[in-house]
Design a protein around this motif. Sequence first.
Motif, PDB file in Angstrom:
ATOM      1  N   GLN A  56      22.729   1.550 -23.430  1.00 53.92           N
ATOM      2  CA  GLN A  56      22.742   0.107 -23.614  1.00 53.92           C
ATOM      3  C   GLN A  56      21.744  -0.300 -24.697  1.00 53.92           C
ATOM      4  OE1 GLN A  56      24.846  -2.079 -21.987  1.00 53.92           O
ATOM      5  NE2 GLN A  56      25.787  -0.218 -21.156  1.00 53.92           N
ATOM      6  N   VAL A  57      22.155  -1.202 -25.586  1.00 50.15           N
ATOM      7  CA  VAL A  57      21.252  -1.704 -26.626  1.00 50.15           C
ATOM      8  C   VAL A  57      20.160  -2.548 -25.980  1.00 50.15           C
ATOM      9  CG1 VAL A  57      21.055  -3.126 -28.701  1.00 50.15           C
ATOM     10  CG2 VAL A  57      23.073  -1.713 -28.361  1.00 50.15           C
ATOM     11  N   VAL A  58      18.918  -2.256 -26.351  1.00 44.58           N
ATOM     12  CA  VAL A  58      17.784  -3.019 -25.813  1.00 44.58           C
ATOM     13  C   VAL A  58      16.962  -3.660 -26.922  1.00 44.58           C
ATOM     14  CG1 VAL A  58      17.591  -1.658 -23.700  1.00 44.58           C
ATOM     15  CG2 VAL A  58      16.327  -0.945 -25.747  1.00 44.58           C
ATOM     16  N   CYS A  59      17.237  -3.292 -28.188  1.00 40.84           N
ATOM     17  CA  CYS A  59      16.438  -3.842 -29.274  1.00 40.84           C
ATOM     18  C   CYS A  59      17.155  -3.641 -30.607  1.00 40.84           C
ATOM     19  CB  CYS A  59      15.066  -3.159 -29.322  1.00 40.84           C
ATOM     20  SG  CYS A  59      13.961  -3.859 -30.569  1.00 40.84           S
ATOM     21  N   LEU A  60      16.990  -4.604 -31.507  1.00 42.89           N
ATOM     22  CA  LEU A  60      17.488  -4.508 -32.877  1.00 42.89           C
ATOM     23  C   LEU A  60      16.319  -4.627 -33.849  1.00 42.89           C
ATOM     24  CD1 LEU A  60      20.596  -6.912 -32.746  1.00 42.89           C
ATOM     25  CD2 LEU A  60      20.533  -4.444 -32.294  1.00 42.89           C
ATOM     26  N   PHE A  61      16.426  -3.910 -34.969  1.00 44.00           N
ATOM     27  CA  PHE A  61      15.444  -3.993 -36.043  1.00 44.00           C
ATOM     28  C   PHE A  61      16.180  -4.148 -37.375  1.00 44.00           C
ATOM     29  CE2 PHE A  61      13.007  -1.792 -32.810  1.00 44.00           C
ATOM     30  CZ  PHE A  61      11.713  -2.288 -32.966  1.00 44.00           C
ATOM     31  N   THR A  62      15.520  -4.709 -38.351  1.00 41.18           N
ATOM     32  CA  THR A  62      16.059  -4.749 -39.703  1.00 41.18           C
ATOM     33  C   THR A  62      14.909  -4.858 -40.692  1.00 41.18           C
ATOM     34  OG1 THR A  62      17.654  -5.807 -41.185  1.00 41.18           O
ATOM     35  CG2 THR A  62      16.355  -7.257 -39.799  1.00 41.18           C
ATOM     36  N   GLY A  63      15.174  -4.467 -41.924  1.00 35.38           N
ATOM     37  CA  GLY A  63      14.157  -4.530 -42.972  1.00 35.38           C
ATOM     38  C   GLY A  63      14.616  -3.749 -44.188  1.00 35.38           C
ATOM     39  N   SER A  64      13.711  -3.616 -45.152  1.00 29.58           N
ATOM     40  CA  SER A  64      14.038  -2.917 -46.397  1.00 29.58           C
ATOM     41  C   SER A  64      13.051  -1.776 -46.612  1.00 29.58           C
ATOM     42  CB  SER A  64      14.001  -3.879 -47.577  1.00 29.58           C
ATOM     43  OG  SER A  64      12.744  -4.535 -47.666  1.00 29.58           O
ATOM     44  N   ALA A  65      13.515  -0.747 -47.300  1.00 27.96           N
ATOM     45  CA  ALA A  65      12.695   0.442 -47.511  1.00 27.96           C
ATOM     46  C   ALA A  65      12.186   0.500 -48.939  1.00 27.96           C
ATOM     47  CB  ALA A  65      13.516   1.694 -47.202  1.00 27.96           C
ATOM     48  N   PHE A  94      11.844 -16.757 -41.219  1.00 26.27           N
ATOM     49  CA  PHE A  94      10.397 -16.595 -41.146  1.00 26.27           C
ATOM     50  C   PHE A  94       9.964 -15.959 -39.832  1.00 26.27           C
ATOM     51  CE2 PHE A  94      11.600 -20.344 -43.591  1.00 26.27           C
ATOM     52  CZ  PHE A  94      11.059 -20.033 -44.828  1.00 26.27           C
ATOM     53  N   THR A  95      10.889 -15.183 -39.248  1.00 30.80           N
ATOM     54  CA  THR A  95      10.574 -14.471 -38.012  1.00 30.80           C
ATOM     55  C   THR A  95      10.611 -12.974 -38.274  1.00 30.80           C
ATOM     56  OG1 THR A  95      12.910 -14.566 -37.368  1.00 30.80           O
ATOM     57  CG2 THR A  95      11.480 -16.295 -36.537  1.00 30.80           C
ATOM     58  N   GLY A  96      10.112 -12.198 -37.331  1.00 29.53           N
ATOM     59  CA  GLY A  96      10.030 -10.759 -37.512  1.00 29.53           C
ATOM     60  C   GLY A  96      11.398 -10.106 -37.534  1.00 29.53           C
ATOM     61  N   GLY A  97      11.448  -8.885 -38.077  1.00 30.00           N
ATOM     62  CA  GLY A  97      12.685  -8.133 -38.134  1.00 30.00           C
ATOM     63  C   GLY A  97      12.915  -7.321 -36.885  1.00 30.00           C
ATOM     64  N   PHE A  98      12.640  -7.876 -35.745  1.00 26.61           N
ATOM     65  CA  PHE A  98      12.815  -7.193 -34.461  1.00 26.61           C
ATOM     66  C   PHE A  98      13.261  -8.204 -33.413  1.00 26.61           C
ATOM     67  CE2 PHE A  98       8.392  -8.080 -35.535  1.00 26.61           C
ATOM     68  CZ  PHE A  98       8.027  -8.989 -34.561  1.00 26.61           C
ATOM     69  N   ALA A  99      14.110  -7.764 -32.514  1.00 26.71           N
ATOM     70  CA  ALA A  99      14.610  -8.630 -31.444  1.00 26.71           C
ATOM     71  C   ALA A  99      14.833  -7.779 -30.202  1.00 26.71           C
ATOM     72  CB  ALA A  99      15.909  -9.303 -31.865  1.00 26.71           C
ATOM     73  N   PHE A 100      14.096  -8.093 -29.141  1.00 24.79           N
ATOM     74  CA  PHE A 100      14.139  -7.311 -27.902  1.00 24.79           C
ATOM     75  C   PHE A 100      14.974  -8.018 -26.844  1.00 24.79           C
ATOM     76  CE2 PHE A 100      10.070  -6.376 -29.953  1.00 24.79           C
ATOM     77  CZ  PHE A 100      10.093  -4.990 -29.988  1.00 24.79           C
ATOM     78  N   ALA A 101      15.541  -7.241 -25.955  1.00 30.41           N
ATOM     79  CA  ALA A 101      16.192  -7.816 -24.779  1.00 30.41           C
ATOM     80  C   ALA A 101      15.161  -8.607 -23.985  1.00 30.41           C
ATOM     81  CB  ALA A 101      16.798  -6.707 -23.917  1.00 30.41           C
TER      82      ALA A 101
END
Length: 328
Positions: A56-65, A94-101
């Motif tokens: 089950q997905v519990v968190c998403l992340f995004t960003g650039s390398a 303007f929020t972080g690149g992370f989203a938790f359940a």
Amino acid sequence: MRAEIIDPTTEPVPADWEIFRKQEGLIAAWQARALTAIAWCSTSPVYLGVVRQGGQVVCLFTGSAGGPSRRRGYAEPGSMPPVGWFDCHLPVGFTGGFAFAADLSVAERAEAAAAFEKAVRRRLGRRCLGVLYRQVTAETMPVFGRRFRPRITTAPNTLLRNRWASLDDYFADLPRDRRRRLLRIHTEASERTRVLRGTCGIDAARASALACATVRKHSPYAPPLPVRYFEALGGEEGVRYFGHLDGDRLLSFDLTFDDGRRLVTTVNGSLDVRDGGRRDLYFDLYLREIDYMISHGREGCEFGKGMAELKQQFGSELVPQSLVIAAW
């Protein structure tokens, strides 16, 4: 927990990305199609991260390398970055690149972040020096701010908390001179333009061109928000546009997201006066959003970073944010 890193320009985004986004009520800036559109027009490779627990997905992340780029061209699809950092941020907003359940504990969120970092190391190899977590607030600091990790104070976000019953009440709370000026701007905008008040539709090509022209006044080589980005958001729940038109000509707009609790401002564009635009429409956009916030009973409106002193004149408070450096 185990994380998967995805290059959306060369790999399909798993279907459970969108399922999780909708279940958790994330704003449409997290939509997979919208992020993919940005990835195709980025100067640095954009990656998405999915963390699962028991399937089950519990968190998403995004960003650039690769860190901040001075390149004028777009990153090649599937390209690997030069030596640098994984810059964890939501490309628009303007929020972080992370989203938790919502039901994850702090310890579980830290475990998810550790799984994400391990996956980044595995995917990018030695050329990646670590992760830069941006837009970390006091609420999310316990997840990322571990021992020996440097923390750097960055520009604050701005938040206007709703405490009024009507826009008239809001104006009444302002100092007299400021109230007179903003009322004049608000009245003239209503009389001289056609106003967009939270409509969920806008001409994607015009919005893209206006946003690009606006950002390039300050950063000539900034990548544009592509037409496909605005097309992806068309009809998406919670997308709100405020703006002004002269006939069918778009003079200004602000893209915001309504998550049912707060209004979050992001992209804006305005036509230069020398090209037929009108003065002070930027201020009226704030007033339209404040009116929406009040009339729809939202707790507040986030006006984002930059021009903090000006936004404080509208009654906004500063919300401290930090950069956390997670070096390998």
